[in-house]
Design an enzyme around this catalytic site. Sequence first.
Site, PDB file in Angstrom:
ATOM      1  N   VAL A  12      12.022  88.465  39.235  1.00  0.00           N
ATOM      2  CA  VAL A  12      12.537  90.086  39.263  1.00  0.00           C
ATOM      3  C   VAL A  12      11.343  90.542  40.539  1.00  0.00           C
ATOM      4  O   VAL A  12      10.368  90.021  39.844  1.00  0.00           O
ATOM      5  CB  VAL A  12      12.198  90.348  38.154  1.00  0.00           C
ATOM      6  N   ASP A  13      11.898  91.662  41.452  1.00  0.00           N
ATOM      7  CA  ASP A  13      10.376  92.579  41.474  1.00  0.00           C
ATOM      8  C   ASP A  13      10.328  93.814  40.988  1.00  0.00           C
ATOM      9  O   ASP A  13      10.887  93.747  39.935  1.00  0.00           O
ATOM     10  CB  ASP A  13      10.880  92.221  43.497  1.00  0.00           C
ATOM     11  N   ALA A  14       9.825  94.736  41.574  1.00  0.00           N
ATOM     12  CA  ALA A  14       9.025  96.116  41.046  1.00  0.00           C
ATOM     13  C   ALA A  14      10.607  97.126  40.425  1.00  0.00           C
ATOM     14  O   ALA A  14      10.540  98.213  40.182  1.00  0.00           O
ATOM     15  CB  ALA A  14       7.720  96.732  41.664  1.00  0.00           C
TER      16      ALA A  14
END
Lengths: 134, 134, 134, 134
Positions: A12-14
Amino acid sequence: MPATYLVKLNDVDAAGVVFAPRVCAIAHEGYEELLAACGLPLADLLAEGRWALPLVRLEAAFHAPLRHGMRVRIAADGTAWEDTGCTVVVTLRDEDGRLLASVAQTIACIALPERRRAPFPPPVRAALARLAEA
Amino acid sequence: MPATYLVKLNDVDAAGVVFAPRVCAIAHEGYEELLAACGLPLADLLAEGRWALPLVRLEAAFHAPLRHGMRVRIAADGTAWEDTGCTVVVTLRDEDGRLLASVAQTIACIALPERRRAPFPPPVRAALARLAEA
Amino acid sequence: MPATYLVKLNDVDAAGVVFAPRVCAIAHEGYEELLAACGLPLADLLAEGRWALPLVRLEAAFHAPLRHGMRVRIAADGTAWEDTGCTVVVTLRDEDGRLLASVAQTIACIALPERRRAPFPPPVRAALARLAEA
Amino acid sequence: MPATYLVKLNDVDAAGVVFAPRVCAIAHEGYEELLAACGLPLADLLAEGRWALPLVRLEAAFHAPLRHGMRVRIAADGTAWEDTGCTVVVTLRDEDGRLLASVAQTIACIALPERRRAPFPPPVRAALARLAEA
């Protein structure tokens, strides 16, 4: 039988969802698992030193975000043969079967060590053909 | 001169900070840039086919989270020579000089293609020594 | 029961083996799968918005390279409790049981949204304790 | 001014070239750097909590392999506006200007926290427009 993948913390990213190129990587990882189940482990193919199957084109549509903790089902939904390559459509679905992403991978067959395009050798062609039936 | 790295969208994980193994990867990427600046591009070293410099040990302390958008300064803060390897301490600091993480990478010199440990060849040793002065 | 992981094409680096920080990521991914099997899906924990379990320290020893196509078994081989954290030793073994890497992950319990250290809440502590018995 | 990226040890896969989804990630990382240079740091945008700019489509053509040690120039070569999004073509070239890959990223503007599509707010639109002139 599709491969399954649990979306991890680090996928998962920001923005709180799986980063689009990582979705494409998950699709390719599932494709690699499915290929191994169809009798074509990429590691063995590369170890032979005669062939590589790089992507020359990639078209991905992202329909719904992949989120942390989802169990994603990865399947090959179709294989199209072209003169110089083969396109495998990899789909990612959630546990309810909802389409999250579809990634069309166009693969070339490259003869090593020269790195020139070549027809798929029959066992590779057969395994790729079995993929979409798996 | 330290390397700098802008923390990207895809460096951050589901907890909103950079995933610890990714911090170690960023440290190694900075070390690779610093090595190139010290006259030892890892790509050229590997292309020679005679040596690899894998990590045999890694000790990292994470003092403060790396966050999206930070510009991180990566430096080699010390090099310790052992019989069979070399430990390079890579530090990551924010723009105010605050220590975010320190990663001690213990590197072995591996002779290829046999993959056995060997003393560092002089140019590699010299570049590693220059790192901490850079 | 250990988690298993097939080493993929993209896990391997330019030196032909799995990059050390990626080994640490694989260890953490296995630990995340084992935690879910012990009743603590990290995604649910994070979704609650009250706790995070970041790594504050990581010590890894790499005994033998992970190579493309290997099926790696990932297990938690011990958990040590400290005042302010917990260290979980994650081991990676090949199919013959040979130790490839061991990664000691020291985890802190962080209360959100303040991000201050806190004692592990009982269900988290119980799941971490079950890990090493799994 | 294009962004530059040194291809690292860990960007390369078991086939000895940069893995295709990683090429797409490098393109997005360069785009994120270029956006920041155009006055739109994605971290600030996300920190506001009002907008996200996820990829809804990605079309990549890989013309030549990216190899370890290459310095790649990343530029935005065009921006096309659609009713519901914007397509930014990111190109990766080697130091001689040879095209290695082109990645068309179709971005949607998502209003947070509802995650529904929305018109690009004027400062985002302006920064995206400046990208291709940069």
